[in-house]
Scaffold this active site. Structure first.
Site, PDB file in Angstrom:
ATOM      1  N   ARG A 230       0.851  -1.183   0.000  1.00 57.94           N
ATOM      2  CA  ARG A 230       0.000   0.000   0.000  1.00 57.94           C
ATOM      3  C   ARG A 230       0.887   1.234   0.000  1.00 57.94           C
ATOM      4  O   ARG A 230       1.859   1.313   0.759  1.00 57.94           O
ATOM      5  CB  ARG A 230      -0.929   0.015   1.219  1.00 57.94           C
ATOM      6  CG  ARG A 230      -2.079  -0.977   1.154  1.00 57.94           C
ATOM      7  CD  ARG A 230      -3.068  -0.617   0.060  1.00 57.94           C
ATOM      8  NE  ARG A 230      -4.232  -1.511   0.012  1.00 57.94           N
ATOM      9  CZ  ARG A 230      -4.324  -2.585  -0.749  1.00 57.94           C
ATOM     10  NH1 ARG A 230      -3.301  -2.925  -1.527  1.00 57.94           N
ATOM     11  NH2 ARG A 230      -5.422  -3.323  -0.746  1.00 57.94           N
ATOM     12  N   GLU A 259      -2.731   8.327  -5.179  1.00 58.06           N
ATOM     13  CA  GLU A 259      -2.885   7.644  -6.457  1.00 58.06           C
ATOM     14  C   GLU A 259      -3.966   8.308  -7.310  1.00 58.06           C
ATOM     15  O   GLU A 259      -4.859   8.970  -6.789  1.00 58.06           O
ATOM     16  CB  GLU A 259      -3.220   6.167  -6.226  1.00 58.06           C
ATOM     17  CG  GLU A 259      -2.076   5.410  -5.555  1.00 58.06           C
ATOM     18  CD  GLU A 259      -2.326   3.921  -5.398  1.00 58.06           C
ATOM     19  OE1 GLU A 259      -1.392   3.213  -5.017  1.00 58.06           O
ATOM     20  OE2 GLU A 259      -3.465   3.473  -5.656  1.00 58.06           O
ATOM     21  N   HIS A 284      -0.664   0.586  -9.598  1.00 64.76           N
ATOM     22  CA  HIS A 284      -1.378  -0.293  -8.657  1.00 64.76           C
ATOM     23  C   HIS A 284      -2.006  -1.482  -9.392  1.00 64.76           C
ATOM     24  O   HIS A 284      -3.194  -1.781  -9.236  1.00 64.76           O
ATOM     25  CB  HIS A 284      -2.452   0.490  -7.897  1.00 64.76           C
ATOM     26  CG  HIS A 284      -2.833  -0.141  -6.589  1.00 64.76           C
ATOM     27  ND1 HIS A 284      -3.254   0.579  -5.500  1.00 64.76           N
ATOM     28  CD2 HIS A 284      -2.857  -1.440  -6.184  1.00 64.76           C
ATOM     29  CE1 HIS A 284      -3.524  -0.217  -4.484  1.00 64.76           C
ATOM     30  NE2 HIS A 284      -3.284  -1.462  -4.882  1.00 64.76           N
TER      31      HIS A 284
END
Length: 309
Positions: A230, A259, A284
């Site tokens: 993360r 993000e 991601h």
């Protein structure tokens, strides 16, 4: 009340098929908005989500019949776990479904960094043929430190087995897990011996911004740094500072503390990050392959059978 599940995200059809086979009525609405969800969630015993929005107190408060949340992914950080527990709402997720994807992605990032793939490819496309400047280093014989030895950390260790490396692993909440793939060690040994650091820990209050300047300071050798866990665990400015100082030889970042655009582009460190040739960035996608798309839903469907209504 009927056993109704609301799917609010893009899940593989195998989850819906499995739920129907278990006697559930399924409304598959991947385009539904948060406002629309709040308006109808009172009619459902279950909700299935990937990343669309946070499942929080506001939603739980208007869902008196909700019995479970199915998260199509590894973590539960987009769900207010404390409120769910308080309301006796069961939570299921599927780290078993994307652990292979994450392990392979992490190793891909590492090999790309160690062999200068990004720079070499860019130079050739621009008419430069520089063998010496793109000389890489081998993974064989290196010590890979894994922090977090759950589904993802274990799979990373297994996939490293063929590279003839020394894998050491630390997990604050586990003991006695040494095997042929990794040796359990203290955090002191991780910082002393690692040539590579790979993170496989969840985002919690404890781990948020855990990897900062002080964290990197303790490492005794220059390291390659991989984060497929993360983004909020890591302070990006600290990564850039340690690349500049030589403590980090290269960083493979599949996740960032901020993000998606435009928010990412507005961060004070983003221009430096995107210009840094020792950083490889991916959006991601470590656990998001065509294969894991199906496997995650298969795992969720299997766990749905164990839900008590």
């Amino acid at each position: 009340m009927s056993k109704k599940i609301l799917i609010i995200d893009d899940l593989h059809p195998v989850f819906k098929e499995g739920a129907i086979a278990l006697g559930f009525e399924v409304d598959d609405k991947p385009l539904i908005t948060r406002a629309e969800t709040l308006a109808v969630i009172k009619d459902y015993v279950g909700i299935a989500v990937r990343t669309k929005f946070r499942i929080d107190k506001e939603l739980f408060d208007v869902a008196p019949n909700l019995k479970f949340v199915a998260r199509a992914g590894a973590g539960l950080d987009n769900i207010d776990v404390a409120i769910a527990n308080e309301k006796n709402i069961q939570l299921i997720n599927a780290p078993e479904g994307n652990r292979d994807a994450v392990g392979e992605h992490a190793i891909g990032l590492l090999l790309a960094l160690m062999n200068n793939f990004r720079n070499a490819d860019n130079e050739i496309r621009n008419g430069v043929w520089d063998r010496e400047g793109n000389r890489g280093c081998e993974l064989k014989g290196k010590t890979v430190g894994i922090v977090g030895y759950g589904f993802m950390g274990q799979k990373m260790a297994r996939k490293l087995a063929g590279f003839e490396v020394n894998v050491i692993a630390y997990d604050k909440y586990k003991t006695g897990f040494s095997n042929e793939f990794a040796r359990e060690v203290s955090m002191e040994e991780i910082v002393k011996h690692s040539d590579v650091l790979s993170l496989h820990i969840p985002l919690t209050k404890e781990t948020r911004q855990m990897v900062n300047e002080e964290y990197f300071y303790h490492f005794k050798k220059p390291i390659f740094f991989i984060n497929t866990a993360r983004g909020e665990i890591v302070n990006t400015s600290a990564v850039l500072a340690n690349i500049k100082s030589g403590k980090i030889l290269g960083a493979g970042l599949d996740v960032l503390e901020t993000e998606k655009f435009p928010a990412l582009g507005e961060q004070p460190w983003f221009d430096e990050l995107k210009a840094n040739g020792k950083v490889i960035l991916t959006p991601h996608i470590g656990g998001w392959t065509f294969d894991s798309y199906r496997k995650i839903s298969e795992v969720l469907a299997e766990k749905l059978a164990e839900i008590k209504l």
